[in-house]
Design a protein around this motif. Structure first.
Motif, short mmCIF file in Angstrom:
data_model
loop_
_atom_site.label_atom_id
_atom_site.label_comp_id
_atom_site.label_asym_id
_atom_site.label_seq_id
_atom_site.Cartn_x
_atom_site.Cartn_y
_atom_site.Cartn_z
N VAL A 72 0.84 -1.20 0.00
CA VAL A 72 0.00 0.00 0.00
C VAL A 72 0.87 1.24 0.00
O VAL A 72 2.01 1.23 0.47
CB VAL A 72 -0.95 0.03 1.23
N SER A 73 0.32 2.33 -0.53
CA SER A 73 0.97 3.63 -0.44
C SER A 73 -0.11 4.70 -0.53
O SER A 73 -0.81 4.79 -1.55
CB SER A 73 2.00 3.83 -1.56
N THR A 74 -0.26 5.47 0.53
CA THR A 74 -1.29 6.51 0.55
C THR A 74 -0.64 7.87 0.38
O THR A 74 0.05 8.36 1.27
CB THR A 74 -2.10 6.47 1.86
N PHE A 75 -0.85 8.46 -0.80
CA PHE A 75 -0.34 9.79 -1.14
C PHE A 75 1.18 9.87 -0.92
O PHE A 75 1.69 10.91 -0.52
CB PHE A 75 -1.05 10.87 -0.31
N GLY A 110 -2.27 -1.40 -3.43
CA GLY A 110 -3.32 -0.41 -3.21
C GLY A 110 -2.72 0.99 -3.06
O GLY A 110 -1.73 1.18 -2.35
N LEU A 111 -3.31 1.96 -3.75
CA LEU A 111 -2.79 3.31 -3.77
C LEU A 111 -3.90 4.33 -3.57
O LEU A 111 -5.05 4.09 -3.94
CB LEU A 111 -2.13 3.62 -5.12
N THR A 112 -3.53 5.47 -3.01
CA THR A 112 -4.36 6.67 -3.11
C THR A 112 -3.50 7.77 -3.70
O THR A 112 -2.33 7.90 -3.35
CB THR A 112 -4.92 7.12 -1.74
N ALA A 113 -4.08 8.54 -4.61
CA ALA A 113 -3.32 9.60 -5.29
C ALA A 113 -4.24 10.78 -5.57
O ALA A 113 -5.39 10.60 -6.01
CB ALA A 113 -2.74 9.06 -6.61
N TRP A 114 -3.74 11.97 -5.30
CA TRP A 114 -4.52 13.18 -5.58
C TRP A 114 -4.72 13.34 -7.08
O TRP A 114 -3.84 13.04 -7.87
CB TRP A 114 -3.78 14.42 -5.05
N VAL A 115 -5.88 13.85 -7.47
CA VAL A 115 -6.16 14.10 -8.89
C VAL A 115 -5.73 15.51 -9.25
O VAL A 115 -5.72 16.42 -8.41
CB VAL A 115 -7.65 13.88 -9.21
N PRO A 116 -5.34 15.74 -10.51
CA PRO A 116 -4.80 17.06 -10.90
C PRO A 116 -5.78 18.21 -10.70
O PRO A 116 -5.37 19.31 -10.32
CB PRO A 116 -4.47 16.88 -12.39
N GLU A 117 -7.08 17.97 -10.95
CA GLU A 117 -8.04 19.06 -10.91
C GLU A 117 -8.64 19.29 -9.53
O GLU A 117 -9.41 20.23 -9.33
CB GLU A 117 -9.17 18.80 -11.91
N GLY A 118 -8.29 18.44 -8.55
CA GLY A 118 -8.85 18.56 -7.21
C GLY A 118 -8.16 19.63 -6.38
O GLY A 118 -7.25 20.34 -6.83
#
Length: 275
Positions: A122-125, A151-159
């Protein structure tokens, strides 16, 4: 000759970026800014259905939320980060909660583990900010067993966070660029992970709640490395300009009806099942 030189130059550039990043992330208390991300880590562990005694690796541990969430599900958790001071704060949290997480110094681009050592990675941000993104992606896949999940979480460019980085970059001498936020797009995820297995993603939101927009600016200025470093480079007048622009950014995203700040920051939750 030209191709060889280009590759060597790229490796040197990655190495320089890595040294700068290591120093930067170790210089502030990321956990202060990262408290809003605990729910994202919990939800990722639920989506992955992490089970008792599963061998889990948390890459770029940061504030430790994903490690703690997995350990609370009775997983056998190992955490790694290339900034020892950051990992040390996560270790303190683990010890306080008596969760038994193991911490190993390591770089997402060169993980110190044998092939297929873990049932889940896993890697969150975190891994999204690796200097060599392709290498980081391949390393996470390498240490995950066949049939296991990354499993990953990543910020979206437009957010909100993507726009925050775009704003800060305009004032920064050392721009982070938009590359990290491409991890929050399906196209880039296919480039990074498509050859390794099945990719499933869904958009989600992390909620940033603060007493006021000014309270958020003050805390991020003191603790969130990209903002902290940029303010440190600016003279007083330019700091005022950046502060004003940050407050304007919050106004665009703020859904609070009073003087507080409630901002939804969109991110992508991703699970790759390794072939």
């Amino acid at each position: 000759m030209t191709l060889t030189f280009s590759r060597n130059a790229r490796r040197i550039d990655h190495r320089a970026n890595k040294i700068c990043q290591q120093s930067a992330w170790a210089s502030a208390d990321y956990a202060v800014a990262g408290k809003a991300l605990q729910m994202a880590a919990e939800e990722l562990c639920e989506t992955m259905n992490l089970y008792q005694e599963a061998r889990v690796l948390d890459v770029a541990v940061g504030n430790g939320h994903a490690s703690m969430a997995a350990a609370r599900r009775w997983c056998d958790v190992t955490s790694t980060d290339f900034a020892p001071d950051v990992a040390s704060r996560a270790r303190q949290r683990s010890e306080a909660e008596n969760l038994g997480v193991r911490f190993v110094d390591g770089d997402a681009e060169d993980l110190p583990f044998a092939d297929q050592s873990f049932d889940a990675v896993v890697s969150t941000f975190g891994a999204m900010f690796a200097a060599d993104q392709d290498r980081a992606a391949s390393e996470m896949i390498r240490v995950c067993r066949r049939g296991g999940n990354v499993g990953l979480t990543a910020w979206v460019p437009e957010g909100f966070i993507g726009q925050l980085f775009r704003l800060v970059d305009r004032h920064s001498a050392a721009s982070a660029g938009g590359a990290p936020f491409q991890w929050g797009t399906d196209g880039r995820l296919r480039e990074l992970f498509g050859v390794y297995g099945r990719i499933e993603s869904q958009p989600k939101r992390a909620v940033f709640r603060y007493r006021s927009p000014a309270d958020w600016v003050e805390k991020f200025r003191a603790s969130y490395v990209p903002v902290l470093k940029t303010f440190a480079r600016l003279d007083l007048e330019k700091q005022r300009v950046l502060t004003s622009e940050l407050l304007e950014l919050v106004t665009r995203f703020n859904r609070a009806n009073d003087k507080t700040m409630v901002v939804d920051a969109e991110y992508l939750e991703v699970v790759i099942t390794r072939r």
